[in-house]
Design an enzyme around this catalytic site. Structure first.
Site, short mmCIF file in Angstrom:
data_model
loop_
_atom_site.label_atom_id
_atom_site.label_comp_id
_atom_site.label_asym_id
_atom_site.label_seq_id
_atom_site.Cartn_x
_atom_site.Cartn_y
_atom_site.Cartn_z
N ASP A 120 0.13 15.64 8.27
CA ASP A 120 -0.34 14.50 8.37
C ASP A 120 -0.41 14.49 9.39
OD1 ASP A 120 -1.41 12.16 8.42
OD2 ASP A 120 0.04 10.76 7.28
C1 BGC Z 1 -3.66 9.17 8.38
C2 BGC Z 1 -4.20 10.02 6.71
C3 BGC Z 1 -5.32 10.53 6.73
C4 BGC Z 1 -5.12 12.19 8.12
C5 BGC Z 1 -6.50 12.14 8.25
C6 BGC Z 1 -3.96 9.92 9.32
O1 BGC Z 1 -3.77 8.91 10.21
O2 BGC Z 1 -2.11 8.65 7.63
O3 BGC Z 1 -3.72 9.70 5.42
O4 BGC Z 1 -5.53 11.29 5.49
O5 BGC Z 1 -5.09 10.64 8.75
O6 BGC Z 1 -7.59 10.98 8.28
#
Ligand code: BGC
Length: 747
Positions: free
Chosen positions: A286
């Site tokens: 993530d």
């Molecule tokens: C989120 C994810 C997301 C990623 C990219 C993160 O902060 O937890 O769910 O896909 O950002 O935007």
């Protein structure tokens, strides 16, 4: 030649050719991957494991920028996120084509509930319990996004959520592992369509692996402490379902699980996902979650974090730059085996081959296709239907709904509330802003006015803002209501009040909105309240006093038209809640599939040394699976094919459902079971099946479910997936609380 021999030769040749074709296909991609891998330097390999944010939306702290373009040209980047549009993706891909090995970039984006056409939030879609519709919604999202040069969506989010304080409940399918698994499958199928390589298919990504939804206190990014039993029985099933549906990628999560950050968790990523489940795709971290293992107290610095993440099985580093700055050195130092790097790079390259990017890196970036998807009327019509299916009718006292246009001729409808004229308010979190968006989003006001036509007088007052302390607009709203024949209100949560980093400790309707509803109700006018929100909210006064309530979530682009169809009975509501709605925050976490305890309360008023609160009933305000229709359904008794059955046999359970009301309608018939005595205590009820049936007014239908021993399996103490002979209860009904029951035995 004798006939038998010739047919034998024919069949054998066919078999050999089928096998060798299939084999050749996989072999070809694997061979191609290996031939690229052989040419790569260690730095280029690590480059493939590196992902940067583009420049659109950021969901976390952005690390220092550096010269991204230069790094692309040097082959130091495998993927970018938040880069979209044909022009932009083409421009960046051209830079990748200037790198030594010309390995194409992957463009990823959070296509969570639609791209250009915004669909209901995933929790809202889950309320439809309609797998075909959910699959189709994902299909359209993929068609629109892939035409804008995007290859990969960071969806579906398949986290089980038992805590509505957690803002991210809006992104998932709610609290149930069975429903969650079905929806995970539908979404993966929808996004990936006919398969990677088709220009309208996006790679899907099951996230956030795992247990992210159980963050302590519902605070986003928080720690998770849970038994392996709960992990396997409740939180993992939707991930397993996504894997079985062929999801291309997984994303790990920000949280620790029992003290180990998910990103550095070998048990989750290598042992379970890539080992036991044999997942062949790749895992992306993530946002900055590799780097965040430092503040977690799991890694000393970015070097240590890279070593731990890579060795645990994390293949791609999203935006933390830990890999690109440290991983090559870690390999040279002998801390990360070269074989692990090769495995990660193989997984990533394989997807690029499967997408067809090595043949044509610009394959997805096509101006004409992009144009066709903008304001596409077919997509908008499908969105409207999805929105209608997502709405849940919570209450309809005295059959105030549906409204009858004929009876309203010459009469006045007052539309009141901060959402009535809202344009972006019904899109919700994870939706993007387009320059001309005001032109294409249907507000509740527009939808209702168009539907009511010129013969009905529509008047409007906002009353208050969504999150306001001011009562200044109340007088105007009250005066307006007094002059009207009927009042429709739309209240709720601002679109950025549920979503990532949008946890709330107080999940009541924000501001003075419930007060506004009260003063309008005091006018005595027939009142309908719609609630637009990203999570289960608490609105007890409204629930107890307002005759008709529709829970509308955030419905997307066509919200207003969908609401109007439901209000005027062109669509008879069929949604069912995918999460329990609490009475107060003190009941959270709240979920229907809880354990019985040694001292269960007999009912809500039983306080005699039982497991309950002395100041609050145990039951939720609205239970899981709940939702009404304009018509009524009655359930006959359950009839079982046998009282007892063997593991290799099938048990059938039938119920006759009758539409006893005035309208045609769809009912979602739900089947739950309870394993009465087991080696690991089992929940009081567990959803194991459901069927949607359409019944005309007055019509009856027999609904039959088939159960086998496989449906009765659970992960036991040793985490083996087993069924255990013994007594079971079966429940069939209209929601998790209102059911018929019968008993059976598994021999
Ligand atoms: C989120 C994810 C997301 C990623 C990219 C993160 O902060 O937890 O769910 O896909 O950002 O935007």
């Amino acid at each position: 030649m004798n006939k038998n021999l010739s047919s034998f030769i024919f069949l054998t040749t066919l078999l050999i050719s089928l096998l060798s074709n299939g084999y050749a296909q996989t072999k070809t991609i694997d061979q191609k991957v290996d031939s690229v891998l052989k040419l790569m330097t260690l730095n280029e390999k690590v480059g493939q494991m590196n992902q940067y944010n583009g420049d659109w939306d950021a969901t976390g702290p952005i690390t220092e920028t550096g010269d991204k373009q230069d790094q692309i040209r040097k082959g130091m980047l495998g993927s970018m996120l938040n880069v979209t549009g044909v022009e932009h993706t083409t421009e960046l891909q051209k830079m990748a084509m200037q790198s030594r090995l010309k390995i194409p970039l992957l463009f990823g984006q959070d296509i969570i509930h639609g791209y250009r056409t915004v669909f209901p939030i995933p929790l809202g879609e889950a309320a439809s319990w309609d797998m075909n519709a959910i699959e189709q919604s994902a299909r359209i999202a993929a068609t629109e996004a892939s035409a804008a040069g995007i290859h990969w969506t960071f969806a579906p989010m398949v986290d089980i959520a038992r805590d509505p304080r957690w803002g991210r409940v809006m992104e998932g399918a709610g609290e149930d592992p069975y429903l969650g698994s079905m929806i995970a499958t539908a979404r993966v199928k929808g996004f990936q369509g006919k398969g990677l390589g088709h220009t309208d298919a996006l790679m899907a990504c099951a996230k956030h692996y795992t247990a992210y939804g159980a963050a302590i206190g519902g605070r986003d990014y928080n720690s998770v402490d849970m038994s392996l039993n709960t992990l396997w029985n409740i939180y993992l099933p939707p991930f397993k379902a996504a894997e079985e549906a062929g999801v291309a990628t997984f994303m790990n999560s920000f949280n620790t699980l029992n003290g180990i950050p998910a990103t550095g968790n070998k048990y989750l990523q290598t042992d379970i996902l890539k080992g036991q489940w044999k997942f062949k795709g790749f895992i992306v971290s993530d946002w900055n979650s590799v780097g965040e293992m430092i503040p977690h107290g799991f890694a000393k610095d970015a070097y240590d974090a890279s070593v731990k993440a890579a060795n645990a099985g994390n293949d791609m580093d999203m935006e933390s730059r830990s890999y690109i700055q440290n991983l090559a050195k870690a390999v040279r130092d002998g801390k990360v085996p070269m074989a692990r790097i090769d495995d990660a790079v193989r997984r990533i390259l394989r997807k690029k081959f499967e997408l067809g990017l090595f043949n044509n890196p610009f394959k997805f970036s096509n101006k004409e296709r992009e144009q066709q998807q903008w304001n596409n009327p077919k997509n908008l019509a499908i969105e409207k239907t999805m929105a209608e299916k997502s709405i849940v009718l919570l209450k309809n006292k005295n059959q105030l709904l549906p409204l009858n246009k004929e009876n309203l001729k010459g009469k006045t409808i007052a539309l009141i509330g901060p959402f009535i004229k809202g344009v972006r308010d019904n899109l919700g979190f994870w939706s993007y802003t387009w320059p001309d968006d005001s032109a294409r989003i249907i507000s509740p006001y527009d939808g209702i006015k168009n539907k009511a036509g010129n013969d009905v007088n529509i008047v409007y007052a906002k009353g208050c803002n969504i999150n306001d302390t001011s009562l200044a607009g109340f007088v105007e709203a009250i005066e307006l209501a007094k002059k009207a024949d009927i009042v429709i209100m739309d209240v709720g949560e601002a679109p950025d009040w549920s979503g990532e980093a949008k946890s709330r400790s107080n999940i009541h309707l924000p501001g003075v909105q419930e007060q506004l509803v009260k003063v309008i109700a005091e006018t005595g006018k027939p009142l309908i309240v719609m609630i637009s929100a990203g999570r289960p909210l608490i609105f007890n006064w409204i629930a107890d006093n307002v005759p008709s309530i529709l829970y509308a979530w955030w419905l997307g682009t066509e919200a207003g038209d969908a609401m109007a169809d439901v209000l005027f009975g062109d669509y008879n509501p069929s949604g069912k809640l995918p999460m329990s709605f609490p009475r107060t925050e003190g009941q959270i976490p709240i979920y229907y599939n809880h354990l019985n305890t040694g001292r269960p309360a007999k009912n809500d008023s039983d306080l005699n040394y039982v497991s309950s609160y002395i100041d609050l009933p145990n039951s939720p305000k609205f239970p899981f699976g709940y939702g009404l229709s304009y018509t009524t359904f009655s359930y006959g008794d359950i009839s079982l094919s046998a009282k007892s059955f063997k593991p290799n046999e099938t048990l059938t359970a039938s119920v006759t459902i009758s539409n006893t009301g005035k309208y045609n309608g769809t009912e979602t018939v739900q089947l739950y079971i309870r394993d009465m005595v087991a080696s690991v205590v089992q929940p009081v009820k567990e959803l194991k099946g459901f069927q949607q049936i359409f019944l005309k007014a007055g019509e009856s239908k027999k609904v039959t479910f088939k159960l086998t021993a496989n449906d009765l399996k659970f992960y036991n103490e040793k985490l083996n997936y087993v069924y255990e002979p013994g007594d079971f209860k079966i429940f069939i009904g209209t929601n998790s609380n209102d059911v018929k029951e019968a008993d059976f035995t598994l021999q």
